[in-house]
Design a protein around this motif. Structure first.
Motif: not given
Length: 648
Positions: A462-484
């Motif tokens: 479920e985590l990997v399927s998300c486009d973004t993750l909110r880690i400790n309150g800060t939003e980050y691009k998830n790995l699917p958005q960084l495939e390049w």
């Protein structure tokens, strides 16, 4: 003659007790030095309580009194008392059967003979069943101990462990001496019983040896209640009751008084009877000194987890004491240990991990003349197992601790020295061109293979399927958005310019050991088998520490996950920030931007390589390390795109 009989009975029973003490200590001295004074007092107190209490409850006191001061504890002392009594059952059974066959003692002795015969057969069958059903019984022991709190659970497991090993290690006892002690003990006891029978007869209570034997060990064995009105000897002559009371009590007083003799007298007796010869060494009942480590190990043992590991672990470590487990993020175990002579670190692994550890030993020995490395004291590579011992120096600490307890400038100076030494003594002399096929294999195995494992893991799906993750309150691009970032063509081009040669392979902050009494340092725990053996992997490992905060994450116990949010206590220090800035400045000064980008990608790959291990060995905290991977990948993506960020 009456007085002679009484004195003979008292002296001989004391001789019998002395040989019982010598026999009892044979079971103890396998694991530790026998505490004869405490054992003698325990015997005296135990016999006294057996005289006034039923069911041999005094034997519990006999174990508890010396067990409080034993290294191996009360559970072990109780196990040795059980073993001592176990051996007694067979002789008593033989005695009653012999008297019965000789036609002595009448119906009472015949009944006792049948009782002990059945009891002996039950014990024999019980031993066979215990051996046959040992795995099932271990699980029952664990379930029973699990009914109690953690302290009582550990005490229970220690008792069962002690009992099992007291019987298993009977082969380590000197059997000849055990037989001699047993024969002389019972010869003295039988002589005492014969003299006691004569004394009782002279005092007006006619008795034979068989009668005394039945009185002491029969189904209605005599105790203090037997001397009272209505008891077995309640109607006997007062003199006879007095004799029996003296026979019970006076030896116990003498045994207790013997422990109060002057030290030089007791020392001479101990020396004459070899209480603990100077050359004698002892096994550890359990090598772990820490109670938590003991509980974990015993939980594995009684839970039948990895039986081969438990067996090899005990074979390897029973002659040492484990002070602390320093194991971290690998399948090898590192422990601070001590034996009779010194303190040292021991590292070991089994199976495929043992083969990898053997490669580590080969690397250390091959590079020991070129680099400051840990000193290997001894090592062994056996079938499916590998271990080696390293020197321990209290003035040598891991760089994590050194960095946070000294001025940052000192740590920066040490790190520059480490990198300069590696460059001059290892990287440059072994430099060679990068191999395209090896790079392809490296990407297949370390990048694509680990990304596949992450995507397919159920706990992260479920985590990997998300486009973004909110880690400790800060939003980050998830790995699917960084495939390049992981594009094969991009990585092949990037890594083709990497220098290649012999490397350390696991150059984290904790694998750099700093001296606190001078500016010295040395390296530990190299990692072979990286495929693409580039110094950039070593720099990437340093960044995994300083940039990714790996050591701080290892110290973080909990993580919370809800939908696309991952929360945990992320700690960073000003010291890490300062050394990271210095390292990045150094790398940017030495290498063109594209090669710095390659170094940063190797850091990302190190996080990828970490994830399968965490998913297998540390599943509850695996989301936190996945968050670490995502945060590092975002920072590296910003650097590659020329954006302002932590690494720019």
């Amino acid at each position: 003659m009456f007085g002679v009989y009484v004195v003979a009975a008292l002296v001989l029973v004391l001789v019998g007790h002395a040989f019982r003490l010598l026999r009892w200590e044979q079971f103890i001295r396998i694991y530790e030095r026998p505490l004869r004074g405490q054992m003698l007092r325990g015997m005296a107190g135990g016999y006294a309580l057996n005289f006034v209490l039923p069911f041999h409850l005094g034997d519990v006191f006999r174990a508890v009194f010396p067990g409080r001061r034993m290294k191996s504890g009360i559970g072990f002392a109780l196990a040795t008392v059980i073993m001592d009594r176990f051996l007694d059952v067979w002789f008593v059974a033989f005695g009653f059967i012999a008297f019965s066959l000789l036609g002595q003692g009448g119906a009472s002795v015949g009944a006792a003979a049948r009782y002990y015969l059945v009891f002996s057969l039950v014990l024999a069958v019980g031993l066979v069943l215990v051996v046959a059903l040992r795995d099932w019984l271990k699980k029952i022991c664990l379930a029973f101990c699990g009914l109690f709190n953690e302290t009582l659970k550990l005490d229970g497991m220690m008792f069962f462990w002690s009992l099992i090993n007291t019987f298993k290690d009977l082969g380590r006892v000197k059997i000849g001496r055990l037989v001699v002690n047993t024969v002389l003990m019972w010869a003295a006891y039988l002589g005492s019983y014969t003299a006691l029978a004569a004394a009782l007869t002279a005092a007006g209570q006619p008795m034979r040896l068989v009668d005394v034997f039945d009185l002491l060990f029969g189904r209605n064995a005599a105790d203090f209640a037997a001397l009272l009105p209505g008891g077995t000897l309640g109607a006997a002559a007062p003199a006879a009751r007095g004799v029996l009371l003296c026979w019970f009590v006076l030896p116990l007083i003498a045994m207790w008084a013997a422990t109060l003799l002057p030290e030089n007298v007791r020392g001479a007796v101990n020396q004459a009877t070899q209480a603990a010869p100077a050359e004698e060494s002892y096994l550890n009942l359990l090598p772990q000194a820490d109670e938590h480590d003991r509980a974990v190990f015993l939980g594995k043992y009684f839970g039948l987890e990895n039986k081969t590991y438990v067996q090899r672990f005990l074979q390897m470590n029973r002659d040492i004491t484990i002070l602390q487990d320093y194991s971290a993020g690998s399948n090898a175990t590192t422990m601070l240990c001590m034996d009779k002579e010194t303190t040292f670190y021991r590292k070991y692994a089994f199976g495929a991990d043992g083969k990898k550890l053997a490669e580590q030993i080969d690397w250390l020995r091959a590079q020991q003349d070129k680099l400051p490395l840990c000193e290997i004291l001894r090592s062994e590579v056996d079938d499916g197992c590998c271990w080696y011992d390293m020197t321990y120096n209290p003035q040598a600490v891991g760089m994590f601790r050194y960095l946070h307890s000294n001025p940052v400038e000192k740590s920066e100076r040490v790190l520059r020295g480490v990198l300069q030494t590696l460059e001059e003594k290892l990287y440059k002399p072994t430099a060679r061109a990068a191999d395209a096929a090896t790079i392809e294999k490296y990407i297949d195995t370390k990048v694509d293979g680990n990304l596949k494992k992450i995507r397919e893991d159920r706990s992260l799906r479920e985590l990997v399927s998300c486009d973004t993750l909110r880690i400790n309150g800060t939003e980050y691009k998830n790995l699917p958005q960084l495939e390049w970032l992981f594009d094969r063509e991009r990585l092949c081009r990037l890594f083709a310019a990497d220098p290649v040669g012999v490397i350390h392979g696991d150059l984290t902050i904790e694998n750099i050991i700093c001296r606190t009494d001078n500016d010295g340092w040395y390296l530990i725990d190299p990692n072979t088998g990286n495929l693409h053996e580039s110094p950039f992997l070593d720099y990437g490992k340093l960044l995994q520490s300083l940039h990714g905060s790996y050591e701080f994450m290892m110290k973080t116990p909990r993580v919370a996950v809800q939908e696309n949010r991952i929360d945990f206590q992320l700690t960073r220090s000003a010291a890490y920030d300062a050394v990271l800035a210095a390292l990045m400045d150094d790398l940017k000064a030495r290498y063109p931007r594209e090669q710095v980008e390659s170094i940063l990608m190797h850091e990302v790959i190190h996080w990828l390589r970490l994830m399968p291990y965490k998913l297998t060995k540390d599943r509850k905290r695996a989301p936190m390390f996945y968050a670490g991977l995502v945060m590092v990948a975002n920072d590296v993506a910003d650097f590659c795109e020329g954006k302002e960020g932590k690494l720019c």
